[in-house]
Motif scaffolding. Structure first.
Motif, PDB file in Angstrom:
ATOM      1  N   PRO A 134       0.803  -1.231   0.000  1.00 24.32           N
ATOM      2  CA  PRO A 134       0.000   0.000   0.000  1.00 24.32           C
ATOM      3  C   PRO A 134       0.832   1.276   0.000  1.00 24.32           C
ATOM      4  N   ARG A 135       2.170   1.163   0.074  1.00 28.38           N
ATOM      5  CA  ARG A 135       2.978   2.382  -0.040  1.00 28.38           C
ATOM      6  C   ARG A 135       2.961   2.941  -1.454  1.00 28.38           C
ATOM      7  N   PHE A 136       2.442   2.161  -2.411  1.00 27.20           N
ATOM      8  CA  PHE A 136       2.285   2.642  -3.781  1.00 27.20           C
ATOM      9  C   PHE A 136       0.856   3.148  -3.971  1.00 27.20           C
ATOM     10  N   THR A 137       0.707   4.207  -4.738  1.00 33.44           N
ATOM     11  CA  THR A 137      -0.620   4.803  -4.924  1.00 33.44           C
ATOM     12  C   THR A 137      -1.372   4.232  -6.114  1.00 33.44           C
ATOM     13  N   SER A 138      -0.677   3.512  -7.001  1.00 36.14           N
ATOM     14  CA  SER A 138      -1.333   2.983  -8.189  1.00 36.14           C
ATOM     15  C   SER A 138      -0.501   1.853  -8.769  1.00 36.14           C
ATOM     16  N   LEU A 139      -1.117   1.088  -9.644  1.00 39.12           N
ATOM     17  CA  LEU A 139      -0.399   0.032 -10.360  1.00 39.12           C
ATOM     18  C   LEU A 139       0.682   0.611 -11.260  1.00 39.12           C
ATOM     19  N   LEU A 140       0.466   1.814 -11.765  1.00 41.40           N
ATOM     20  CA  LEU A 140       1.492   2.464 -12.574  1.00 41.40           C
ATOM     21  C   LEU A 140       2.731   2.749 -11.722  1.00 41.40           C
ATOM     22  N   GLU A 141       2.510   3.308 -10.540  1.00 43.42           N
ATOM     23  CA  GLU A 141       3.643   3.594  -9.654  1.00 43.42           C
ATOM     24  C   GLU A 141       4.363   2.302  -9.265  1.00 43.42           C
ATOM     25  N   PHE A 142       3.605   1.234  -9.056  1.00 43.58           N
ATOM     26  CA  PHE A 142       4.173  -0.070  -8.726  1.00 43.58           C
ATOM     27  C   PHE A 142       5.023  -0.584  -9.893  1.00 43.58           C
ATOM     28  N   ALA A 143       4.479  -0.477 -11.128  1.00 47.61           N
ATOM     29  CA  ALA A 143       5.228  -0.919 -12.308  1.00 47.61           C
ATOM     30  C   ALA A 143       6.521  -0.123 -12.463  1.00 47.61           C
ATOM     31  N   GLU A 144       6.448   1.177 -12.207  1.00 48.51           N
ATOM     32  CA  GLU A 144       7.656   2.010 -12.303  1.00 48.51           C
ATOM     33  C   GLU A 144       8.708   1.568 -11.287  1.00 48.51           C
ATOM     34  N   ALA A 145       8.255   1.249 -10.066  1.00 51.11           N
ATOM     35  CA  ALA A 145       9.191   0.806  -9.027  1.00 51.11           C
ATOM     36  C   ALA A 145       9.831  -0.529  -9.391  1.00 51.11           C
ATOM     37  N   CYS A 146       9.137  -1.294 -10.240  1.00 50.52           N
ATOM     38  CA  CYS A 146       9.653  -2.595 -10.685  1.00 50.52           C
ATOM     39  C   CYS A 146      10.436  -2.491 -11.991  1.00 50.52           C
ATOM     40  N   ASP A 147      10.584  -1.280 -12.528  1.00 48.41           N
ATOM     41  CA  ASP A 147      11.210  -1.083 -13.841  1.00 48.41           C
ATOM     42  C   ASP A 147      10.507  -1.881 -14.936  1.00 48.41           C
ATOM     43  N   VAL A 148       9.187  -1.999 -14.809  1.00 43.06           N
ATOM     44  CA  VAL A 148       8.369  -2.597 -15.868  1.00 43.06           C
ATOM     45  C   VAL A 148       7.900  -1.460 -16.760  1.00 43.06           C
ATOM     46  N   PRO A 149       8.338  -1.423 -18.017  1.00 40.45           N
ATOM     47  CA  PRO A 149       7.983  -0.278 -18.863  1.00 40.45           C
ATOM     48  C   PRO A 149       6.509  -0.278 -19.232  1.00 40.45           C
ATOM     49  N   THR A 150       5.917   0.885 -19.175  1.00 39.51           N
ATOM     50  CA  THR A 150       4.539   1.063 -19.610  1.00 39.51           C
ATOM     51  C   THR A 150       4.393   2.481 -20.131  1.00 39.51           C
ATOM     52  N   ARG A 151       3.271   2.729 -20.762  1.00 41.25           N
ATOM     53  CA  ARG A 151       3.020   4.046 -21.342  1.00 41.25           C
ATOM     54  C   ARG A 151       1.994   4.775 -20.496  1.00 41.25           C
ATOM     55  N   TYR A 152       2.197   6.064 -20.308  1.00 47.65           N
ATOM     56  CA  TYR A 152       1.260   6.861 -19.519  1.00 47.65           C
ATOM     57  C   TYR A 152       1.442   8.319 -19.909  1.00 47.65           C
ATOM     58  N   SER A 153       0.505   9.145 -19.473  1.00 51.51           N
ATOM     59  CA  SER A 153       0.630  10.587 -19.690  1.00 51.51           C
ATOM     60  C   SER A 153       0.027  11.346 -18.516  1.00 51.51           C
ATOM     61  N   CYS A 154      -1.309  11.318 -18.382  1.00 51.06           N
ATOM     62  CA  CYS A 154      -1.966  12.215 -17.424  1.00 51.06           C
ATOM     63  C   CYS A 154      -1.846  11.764 -15.971  1.00 51.06           C
ATOM     64  N   ARG A 155      -1.725  10.468 -15.733  1.00 51.71           N
ATOM     65  CA  ARG A 155      -1.669   9.879 -14.401  1.00 51.71           C
ATOM     66  C   ARG A 155      -2.937  10.145 -13.585  1.00 51.71           C
ATOM     67  N   SER A 156      -4.052  10.430 -14.246  1.00 51.44           N
ATOM     68  CA  SER A 156      -5.283  10.728 -13.504  1.00 51.44           C
ATOM     69  C   SER A 156      -6.527  10.072 -14.101  1.00 51.44           C
ATOM     70  N   GLY A 157      -6.355   9.104 -14.990  1.00 52.42           N
ATOM     71  CA  GLY A 157      -7.509   8.395 -15.534  1.00 52.42           C
ATOM     72  C   GLY A 157      -8.242   9.127 -16.627  1.00 52.42           C
ATOM     73  N   VAL A 158      -7.590  10.084 -17.265  1.00 53.44           N
ATOM     74  CA  VAL A 158      -8.253  10.876 -18.303  1.00 53.44           C
ATOM     75  C   VAL A 158      -7.837  10.440 -19.707  1.00 53.44           C
ATOM     76  N   CYS A 159      -6.540  10.310 -19.935  1.00 53.28           N
ATOM     77  CA  CYS A 159      -6.047  10.184 -21.315  1.00 53.28           C
ATOM     78  C   CYS A 159      -6.131   8.789 -21.898  1.00 53.28           C
ATOM     79  N   HIS A 160      -6.180   7.749 -21.068  1.00 62.03           N
ATOM     80  CA  HIS A 160      -6.276   6.347 -21.504  1.00 62.03           C
ATOM     81  C   HIS A 160      -5.022   5.823 -22.186  1.00 62.03           C
ATOM     82  N   ILE A 161      -3.930   6.551 -22.133  1.00 59.28           N
ATOM     83  CA  ILE A 161      -2.691   6.036 -22.715  1.00 59.28           C
ATOM     84  C   ILE A 161      -2.195   4.817 -21.938  1.00 59.28           C
ATOM     85  N   CYS A 162      -2.479   4.736 -20.639  1.00 59.48           N
ATOM     86  CA  CYS A 162      -1.972   3.645 -19.809  1.00 59.48           C
ATOM     87  C   CYS A 162      -2.883   2.420 -19.804  1.00 59.48           C
ATOM     88  N   VAL A 163      -3.931   2.407 -20.618  1.00 62.41           N
ATOM     89  CA  VAL A 163      -4.869   1.277 -20.582  1.00 62.41           C
ATOM     90  C   VAL A 163      -4.115  -0.023 -20.855  1.00 62.41           C
TER      91      VAL A 163
END
Length: 201
Positions: A134-163
């Motif tokens: 729970p120290r991570f706020t999102s699955l994106l933040e978790f993936a970043e901490a794991c060096d798992v590459p993913t695509r994102y932009s807004c980080r707020s559920g608006v742009c859908h780039i991270c789908v």
């Protein structure tokens, strides 16, 4: 000029302070913010209540189905379809990011620090399973901490780039997205695992 922006709340409002400053610096500019956490989303009725000038040129940016709905709402309020211009937010195709575009030096690994005790999250393309913390706020933040590459932009559920496709398991949103992603997928920027989860990353 009229600036109209919709998102969940002030916390997810991208560049809110900067936009406020810019609007204040323009002599005839006004801004309207529609926060979906406070009430209804944008619609033909809520647009009508704003009394926007129907002879104006409109420039929209957002997810595709959102802009389709807004175009219909604007036309219903008397706007000329030829004066409505749009740019798709998140038009780039999704990647299954473990396979494409990762820096060669990035090697997926469990996050630094104390191991998590939450549900196991598996990044299937990266070949990594790590327990959620729970120290991570999102699955994106978790993936970043794991060096798992993913695509994102807004980080707020608006742009859908991270789908991202969900192979198995379930997730919950910590903030409701402006628009739900396709069935069987999740916006990793604003979700956390509910059960053991396998993601196509």
């Amino acid at each position: 000029m009229v600036w109209l922006h919709t998102t969940r709340d002030r916390a997810s409002h991208a560049f809110a302070d900067e936009v406020d400053e810019l609007i204040a610096s323009l002599p005839h500019a006004t801004a309207h913010y529609v926060y979906t956490a406070d009430g209804p989303r944008l619609s033909a009725a809520s647009l009508a209540a704003l009394r926007l000038p129907a002879d104006a040129a409109v420039y929209m940016c957002g997810p595709d189905s959102f802009m389709v709905g807004m175009r219909e709402a604007l036309v219903a309020n008397g706007f000329d379809p030829a004066s409505i211009h749009s740019e798709l937010f998140g038009a780039r195709p999704r990647i299954n990011p473990g396979a494409v575009g990762a820096p060669e030096e990035a090697h997926p690994h469990v996050p630094d620090g104390a191991p998590g005790t939450g549900p196991a999250v598996t990044f299937s393309r990266s070949g990594l399973t790590a327990h959620w913390s729970p120290r991570f706020t999102s699955l994106l933040e978790f993936a970043e901490a794991c060096d798992v590459p993913t695509r994102y932009s807004c980080r707020s559920g608006v742009c859908h780039i991270c789908v991202t496709e969900v192979v198995s398991g379930t997730a919950d949103y910590t903030q409701e997205p402006l628009e739900e992603p396709p069935a069987g997928s999740v916006l990793v920027c604003s979700a956390v695992p509910r059960t053991e989860l396998v993601l196509d990353l």
